[in-house]
Design an enzyme around this catalytic site. Structure first.
Site, PDB file in Angstrom:
ATOM      1  N   HIS A 210     -67.345  49.784 -89.215  1.00  0.00           N
ATOM      2  CA  HIS A 210     -66.621  48.901 -90.152  1.00  0.00           C
ATOM      3  C   HIS A 210     -66.115  49.695 -91.357  1.00  0.00           C
ATOM      4  CE1 HIS A 210     -67.672  45.345 -87.855  1.00  0.00           C
ATOM      5  NE2 HIS A 210     -68.910  45.788 -87.786  1.00  0.00           N
TER       6      HIS A 210
ATOM      7  N   ASP B  22     -59.666  24.117 -81.776  1.00  0.00           N
ATOM      8  CA  ASP B  22     -59.050  25.444 -81.791  1.00  0.00           C
ATOM      9  C   ASP B  22     -57.553  25.230 -81.895  1.00  0.00           C
ATOM     10  OD1 ASP B  22     -60.298  28.440 -80.716  1.00  0.00           O
ATOM     11  OD2 ASP B  22     -58.131  28.223 -80.926  1.00  0.00           O
TER      12      ASP B  22
ATOM     13  N   GLU C 234     -66.986  48.565 -82.928  1.00  0.00           N
ATOM     14  CA  GLU C 234     -66.140  47.384 -83.142  1.00  0.00           C
ATOM     15  C   GLU C 234     -64.676  47.593 -82.771  1.00  0.00           C
ATOM     16  OE1 GLU C 234     -67.605  49.070 -85.566  1.00  0.00           O
ATOM     17  OE2 GLU C 234     -66.159  49.585 -87.113  1.00  0.00           O
TER      18      GLU C 234
ATOM     19  N   ALA D 109     -68.423  32.397 -89.688  1.00  0.00           N
ATOM     20  CA  ALA D 109     -67.294  33.252 -90.095  1.00  0.00           C
ATOM     21  C   ALA D 109     -67.449  33.795 -91.517  1.00  0.00           C
ATOM     22  CB  ALA D 109     -65.988  32.480 -89.965  1.00  0.00           C
ATOM     23  N   ILE D 110     -68.623  33.631 -92.096  1.00  0.00           N
ATOM     24  CA  ILE D 110     -68.850  34.084 -93.475  1.00  0.00           C
ATOM     25  C   ILE D 110     -68.631  35.592 -93.617  1.00  0.00           C
ATOM     26  CG2 ILE D 110     -71.370  34.373 -93.159  1.00  0.00           C
ATOM     27  CD1 ILE D 110     -69.591  33.073 -96.344  1.00  0.00           C
ATOM     28  N   ASP D 111     -68.838  36.342 -92.518  1.00  0.00           N
ATOM     29  CA  ASP D 111     -68.625  37.799 -92.627  1.00  0.00           C
ATOM     30  C   ASP D 111     -67.150  38.131 -92.843  1.00  0.00           C
ATOM     31  OD1 ASP D 111     -67.951  37.067 -90.031  1.00  0.00           O
ATOM     32  OD2 ASP D 111     -68.606  38.963 -89.159  1.00  0.00           O
TER      33      ASP D 111
ATOM     34  N   ARG E 232     -82.855  46.200 -85.373  1.00  0.00           N
ATOM     35  CA  ARG E 232     -82.328  46.522 -84.047  1.00  0.00           C
ATOM     36  C   ARG E 232     -82.441  48.037 -83.814  1.00  0.00           C
ATOM     37  NH1 ARG E 232     -76.519  43.789 -84.600  1.00  0.00           N
ATOM     38  NH2 ARG E 232     -76.898  44.466 -86.724  1.00  0.00           N
TER      39      ARG E 232
ATOM     40  N   LYS F  69     -70.745  30.682 -99.493  1.00  0.00           N
ATOM     41  CA  LYS F  69     -70.976  32.028-100.039  1.00  0.00           C
ATOM     42  C   LYS F  69     -72.102  32.649 -99.213  1.00  0.00           C
ATOM     43  CE  LYS F  69     -73.959  30.776-104.010  1.00  0.00           C
ATOM     44  NZ  LYS F  69     -74.575  29.557-103.652  1.00  0.00           N
TER      45      LYS F  69
ATOM     46  N   VAL G 220     -64.139  30.421 -86.706  1.00  0.00           N
ATOM     47  CA  VAL G 220     -62.751  30.858 -86.527  1.00  0.00           C
ATOM     48  C   VAL G 220     -62.625  32.355 -86.804  1.00  0.00           C
ATOM     49  CG1 VAL G 220     -61.764  28.624 -87.210  1.00  0.00           C
ATOM     50  CG2 VAL G 220     -62.044  30.425 -88.903  1.00  0.00           C
TER      51      VAL G 220
ATOM     52  N   TYR H   4     -71.807  50.919 -84.869  1.00  0.00           N
ATOM     53  CA  TYR H   4     -70.891  50.094 -85.669  1.00  0.00           C
ATOM     54  C   TYR H   4     -70.563  50.873 -86.934  1.00  0.00           C
ATOM     55  CZ  TYR H   4     -71.938  45.850 -82.942  1.00  0.00           C
ATOM     56  OH  TYR H   4     -72.051  44.921 -81.943  1.00  0.00           O
TER      57      TYR H   4
ATOM     58  N   LYS I 260     -76.246  50.206 -87.064  1.00  0.00           N
ATOM     59  CA  LYS I 260     -75.465  49.997 -88.286  1.00  0.00           C
ATOM     60  C   LYS I 260     -74.748  51.277 -88.705  1.00  0.00           C
ATOM     61  CE  LYS I 260     -75.475  46.547 -90.255  1.00  0.00           C
ATOM     62  NZ  LYS I 260     -74.701  45.297 -89.956  1.00  0.00           N
TER      63      LYS I 260
ATOM     64  N   SER J 139     -56.525  21.931 -83.391  1.00  0.00           N
ATOM     65  CA  SER J 139     -56.948  22.004 -84.789  1.00  0.00           C
ATOM     66  C   SER J 139     -55.785  21.807 -85.764  1.00  0.00           C
ATOM     67  CB  SER J 139     -57.619  23.363 -85.025  1.00  0.00           C
ATOM     68  OG  SER J 139     -58.021  23.489 -86.358  1.00  0.00           O
TER      69      SER J 139
HETATM   70  N1  LIG Z   1     -72.355  35.701 -89.362  1.00  0.00           N
HETATM   71  C1  LIG Z   1     -72.614  36.499 -88.352  1.00  0.00           C
HETATM   72  O1  LIG Z   1     -73.710  37.041 -88.230  1.00  0.00           O
HETATM   73  C2  LIG Z   1     -71.574  36.772 -87.317  1.00  0.00           C
HETATM   74  C3  LIG Z   1     -71.917  37.360 -86.097  1.00  0.00           C
HETATM   75  C4  LIG Z   1     -70.919  37.526 -85.129  1.00  0.00           C
HETATM   76  C5  LIG Z   1     -69.599  37.120 -85.410  1.00  0.00           C
HETATM   77  N2  LIG Z   1     -69.313  36.565 -86.627  1.00  0.00           N
HETATM   78  C6  LIG Z   1     -67.963  36.087 -86.986  1.00  0.00           C
HETATM   79  O2  LIG Z   1     -67.672  34.875 -86.325  1.00  0.00           O
HETATM   80  C7  LIG Z   1     -66.258  34.692 -86.315  1.00  0.00           C
HETATM   81  C8  LIG Z   1     -65.797  34.276 -84.933  1.00  0.00           C
HETATM   82  O3  LIG Z   1     -65.970  35.382 -84.035  1.00  0.00           O
HETATM   83  P1  LIG Z   1     -65.571  35.287 -82.493  1.00  0.00           P
HETATM   84  O4  LIG Z   1     -66.113  36.518 -81.863  1.00  0.00           O
HETATM   85  O5  LIG Z   1     -65.928  33.967 -81.941  1.00  0.00           O
HETATM   86  O6  LIG Z   1     -63.981  35.395 -82.588  1.00  0.00           O
HETATM   87  P2  LIG Z   1     -62.949  34.975 -81.439  1.00  0.00           P
HETATM   88  O7  LIG Z   1     -61.701  35.730 -81.725  1.00  0.00           O
HETATM   89  O8  LIG Z   1     -63.574  35.077 -80.091  1.00  0.00           O
HETATM   90  O9  LIG Z   1     -62.688  33.413 -81.705  1.00  0.00           O
HETATM   91  C9  LIG Z   1     -62.044  32.926 -82.839  1.00  0.00           C
HETATM   92  C10 LIG Z   1     -61.342  31.637 -82.469  1.00  0.00           C
HETATM   93  O10 LIG Z   1     -60.857  31.026 -83.686  1.00  0.00           O
HETATM   94  C11 LIG Z   1     -59.662  30.355 -83.336  1.00  0.00           C
HETATM   95  N3  LIG Z   1     -58.916  29.981 -84.541  1.00  0.00           N
HETATM   96  C12 LIG Z   1     -58.166  30.767 -85.341  1.00  0.00           C
HETATM   97  N4  LIG Z   1     -57.641  30.018 -86.329  1.00  0.00           N
HETATM   98  C13 LIG Z   1     -58.071  28.747 -86.145  1.00  0.00           C
HETATM   99  C14 LIG Z   1     -57.866  27.506 -86.819  1.00  0.00           C
HETATM  100  N5  LIG Z   1     -57.085  27.431 -87.895  1.00  0.00           N
HETATM  101  N6  LIG Z   1     -58.489  26.399 -86.342  1.00  0.00           N
HETATM  102  C15 LIG Z   1     -59.295  26.463 -85.265  1.00  0.00           C
HETATM  103  N7  LIG Z   1     -59.497  27.607 -84.569  1.00  0.00           N
HETATM  104  C16 LIG Z   1     -58.897  28.730 -85.012  1.00  0.00           C
HETATM  105  C17 LIG Z   1     -58.953  31.332 -82.414  1.00  0.00           C
HETATM  106  O11 LIG Z   1     -57.935  30.706 -81.652  1.00  0.00           O
HETATM  107  C18 LIG Z   1     -60.122  31.829 -81.554  1.00  0.00           C
HETATM  108  O12 LIG Z   1     -60.271  31.068 -80.363  1.00  0.00           O
HETATM  109  C19 LIG Z   1     -65.684  36.043 -86.802  1.00  0.00           C
HETATM  110  O13 LIG Z   1     -65.361  35.937 -88.165  1.00  0.00           O
HETATM  111  C20 LIG Z   1     -66.821  37.000 -86.608  1.00  0.00           C
HETATM  112  O14 LIG Z   1     -66.733  38.120 -87.467  1.00  0.00           O
HETATM  113  C21 LIG Z   1     -70.263  36.393 -87.567  1.00  0.00           C
END
Ligand SMILES: NC(=O)c1ccc[n+]([C@@H]2O[C@H](COP(=O)([O-])OP(=O)(O)OC[C@H]3O[C@@H](n4cnc5c(N)ncnc54)[C@H](O)[C@@H]3O)[C@@H](O)[C@H]2O)c1
Length: 371
Positions: free
Chosen positions: A96, A198, A118, A268-270, A15, A279, A239, A94, A75, A220
């Protein structure tokens, strides 16, 4: 102001901080833009495109760091980069910092004013510079799931959308935030049978209205999760519990009950992942199999589509970046959302959460800006 765009040096990062289109906007505001040669090549914007946009392309990162009043990146700076930052210079990228004491020390020692994408906020309490990458990851998660469901990839051998006369696949999205909504949108678009879980009722109400019966919503609970996950062809983990590791919502026992060849994509692995068996993986080797279930757990999903991701990021960063270029530190002082983005200034940590997690002293941004 002289704005500098170095080429990203973190492994597999294609990027770019400013697209040629953004360069034109900075120029229209009366600024000068320096771009390191090759900075945009990986996302499809070679040097001539930057020159045509009015940027000055220079041969080395050192020239960019030495000449620029503000550095715009993607980054967090690597050691070779933060060694070149200095007091009086703005870094906009970013960061972090919370899990990264080494980088934090480097930024503090440089004296730079560092604004972290962020932690910039908006009027709705959201994180507008993080959202575009969640949008990308959410949409990509369904592409990843669809591909992983193909037989040669270890999957069930199932087409998510089905065909006339054959049932579509079932996609379960856990977490209906930015990632989850975008995942559901793609899955609905493919014609899959979609359920979003959710634990926020207001969010479920919004989603119910938004999808107008094309996706089902469910509160959920353990019971709901078990019921849905066991019959799913693809499960998307989306989540987020702000400031905490992702809860392990899908246990190994639940995984054993799933169909052989079903797929999980743990976005959500991050944050540690929401499946007990997750993992982190990389784009070079994105999947592995546990108990017959294909796991896709790439921690930087947007990296797979640097072109889309760069445009999406620039759309979000541009207004704040222009304000910084136009008004310098005044923009930080006057704009509360940008002030929330200030993480380090003249050697002080100005973000309370970062200071707390690293055990460092916190200086309020208003106080730090008077230094
Ligand atoms: N792997 C990647 O490349 C990458 C890229 C972007 C974001 N992410 C990650 O994705 C994840 C989600 O990001 P987002 O922007 O959608 O966050 P967000 O805050 O918009 O959404 C998260 C949702 O999870 C819900 N939640 C919380 N606990 C819960 C449970 N027990 N059961 C069901 N739902 C639950 C919340 O109510 C919320 O609606 C984060 O961990 C973020 O860091 C990863």
């Amino acid at each position: 102001m002289r704005v500098g765009v170095p080429k990203e040096i973190k492994a597999n990062e294609n990027r770019v901080g400013l697209t040629p289109g953004s360069v034109r906007e900075y120029l229209a505001h009366g600024h000068e833009v320096l771009v390191e040669t090759g900075a945009g090549t990986g996302m499809g914007a070679p040097d001539p495109m930057y020159e045509a946009a009015g940027a000055r392309v220079v041969g080395t990162a050192a020239e960019v760091f030495a000449a620029a009043d503000m550095i715009v990146k993607v980054k967090e700076p690597q050691p070779a980069e933060y060694a070149q930052l200095r007091e009086g210079q703005i870094l906009y990228t970013y960061l972090h910092l919370a899990p990264d004491p080494e980088q934090t020390r480097g930024l503090m020692a440089s004296g730079v004013t560092a604004i972290a994408y962020e932690t910039v906020t908006d009027d709705d309490g959201g994180l507008p510079l993080l959202a575009p990458m969640s949008e990308v990851a959410g949409r990509l998660s369904i592409q990843a799931a669809a591909h992983s469901l193909e037989k040669h990839a270890g999957g069930l051998g199932l087409l998510l959308g089905g065909v006339p006369g054959v049932k579509p696949g079932k996609v379960v999205v856990i977490g209906g935030g930015v990632v989850g909504t975008n995942a559901a949108r793609m899955a609905v678009g493919l014609g899959a049978d979609v359920v979003i879980l959710d634990r926020s009722l207001p969010r479920l109400r919004e989603l119910d209205e938004h999808f107008d019966h094309r996706a089902m919503t469910r509160y959920s609970t353990r019971e709901a999760l078990e019921e849905e996950v066991i019959v799913a062809d693809a499960v998307i983990g989306a989540v987020l519990v702000p400031g905490a590791a992702a809860p392990k919502l899908v246990t190994r026992d639940m995984l054993r009950e799933m169909k052989d060849g079903a797929v999980i994509v743990d976005v959500a692995i991050d944050q540690g992942g929401c499946f007990e068996t997750s993992k982190a993986t990389t784009h070079a080797n994105p999947t592995y199999v546990v108990d017959g279930i294909v796991h896709y757990c790439v921690a930087n999903m947007p990296g797979a589509v640097p072109r889309t991701s760069s445009f999406a990021l620039n759309n979000a960063t541009l207004p704040f970046g222009l304000a910084l270029a136009d008004e310098g530190l005044g923009a930080v002082a006057r704009r509360p959302h940008l002030k929330n983005g200030l993480n380090v200034h003249k050697g002080r940590i100005t973000n309370a959460a970062v200071a707390e997690s690293l055990g460092l002293a916190f200086t309020h941004p208003d106080e730090a800006l008077l230094l």
